[in-house]
Design an enzyme around this catalytic site. Structure first.
Site, short mmCIF file in Angstrom:
data_model
loop_
_atom_site.label_atom_id
_atom_site.label_comp_id
_atom_site.label_asym_id
_atom_site.label_seq_id
_atom_site.Cartn_x
_atom_site.Cartn_y
_atom_site.Cartn_z
CG HIS A 65 63.17 36.27 49.29
ND1 HIS A 65 64.29 36.94 49.23
CD2 HIS A 65 63.32 35.24 48.39
CE1 HIS A 65 65.26 36.48 48.85
NE2 HIS A 65 64.75 35.15 48.22
CG ASP A 67 60.12 38.50 53.86
OD1 ASP A 67 60.61 37.65 52.80
OD2 ASP A 67 60.75 39.19 54.52
CG HIS A 262 62.97 43.44 56.21
ND1 HIS A 262 64.22 42.76 56.31
CD2 HIS A 262 62.14 42.81 55.67
CE1 HIS A 262 64.26 41.48 55.61
NE2 HIS A 262 62.99 41.51 55.05
#
Length: 301
Positions: A65, A67, A262
């Site tokens: 992904h 990020d 996160h």
């Protein structure tokens, strides 16, 4: 002098904020540096954190992904631009090879450094170095994801009173450590077991066996806590953990230092993550990660 510390480069989840960059983390482990999940902007965050391309020996990507991986292009090109004098090894889910290839060759540049690609296809050991073993375990996320764990081999600690009892001192201490025996006296007679340090890095995942296996007995567990407990259903649906779930994992695994990171941009109070992890019963050292902080690994007694 060996240094073992965790350098936080970014702590946001899908959307960066004014105060949180996309993911990026560097683990300094003695003379090596392991870069985890370089998201967009990692190269600039390295500059702010005093991390150089020369510090990177391995790159570990949990999943593809953006990020967690869009910064790969810039980091790889910077490694080559700076002429890093040692080879660099990259670990990432094998199912994402096409994404790694696109990021590695996103634009034209001159390759000057040997970058070894060692994709991860299953649970198991990825590498054995002088001071650690690197393992991977599969996690539970909408795309294939792996967590990583470093385990230092167990050693032995010299006990002064036992050395004195057998009259061993000065250079002979080093000699018995190296050779395991001195004048009929064994190393076991003058020392005691010293468990090696353990570190785990767990990003986007639901609760699963892999999370528990990675966390077990860790001195430091870095783990995502994207959501707060009131949004547990949303966390499960999107393949993430809550702060309370992360706290329970760390509690049950006997973790010494828990690092939460996160975070979803929907939350504005970082202290809420600590409160919920504590409410879940975790009593060890706890850090709610912030960009550019450095966290030393707990020393073994």
């Amino acid at each position: 002098m060996s240094v073992r510390e965790f350098v936080v480069l970014g702590t946001a989840s899908q959307v960066p904020t004014r105060h949180r960059n996309h993911n990026g983390y560097l683990l300094r482990w003695d003379g090596e540096g392991i870069l985890f999940d370089p998201g967009e902007g990692t190269q600039r965050q390295m500059l702010h954190a005093g991390v150089a391309a020369h510090d990177i020996n391995r790159i570990c990507v949990t999943h593809f992904h953006g990020d967690h991986s869009l910064g790969l292009a810039g980091v790889i090109q910077r490694i080559n631009l700076d002429g890093v004098p040692h080879p660099v090894t990259a670990h990432y889910p094998a199912s994402g090879q096409k994404f790694f290839d696109r990021l590695r060759y996103a634009t034209a540049y001159r390759e000057t450094v040997r970058l070894a690609e060692e994709p991860v296809a299953a649970d198991g050991t990825l590498a054995r170095a002088a001071s650690y073993v690197l393992d991977a375990r599969r996690l539970s996320h909408p795309v294939e994801s792996f967590g990583y764990r470093l385990t230092e081999p167990d050693g032995r600690r010299m006990v002064p009173r036992l050395l004195a009892r057998h009259g061993i001192k000065g250079p002979d201490v080093g000699r018995i450590q190296r050779e395991g025996r001195l004048d009929g006296i064994t190393l076991e007679e003058v020392s005691e077991p010293k468990p090696g340090q353990r570190f785990a890095f767990v990003m986007d995942t639901r609760l699963c066996e892999g999370v528990d296996a990675l966390a077990e007995g860790c001195d430091m567990l870095v783990i995502e806590s994207t959501f707060l407990d009131e949004d547990a259903a949303l966390a499960t649906d999107h393949g993430h953990l809550t702060a309370g779930q992360a706290g329970r994992v760390a509690r049950d695994a006997g973790v010494r230092h828990l690092v939460l990171t996160h975070f979803s941009q929907r939350y504005t109070d970082p202290s809420a993550f600590e409160r919920q992890a504590r409410a879940a019963g975790f009593e060890g050292e706890l850090t709610v990660a912030a960009d550019l902080v450095r966290i030393p690994l707990p020393k073994r007694a």
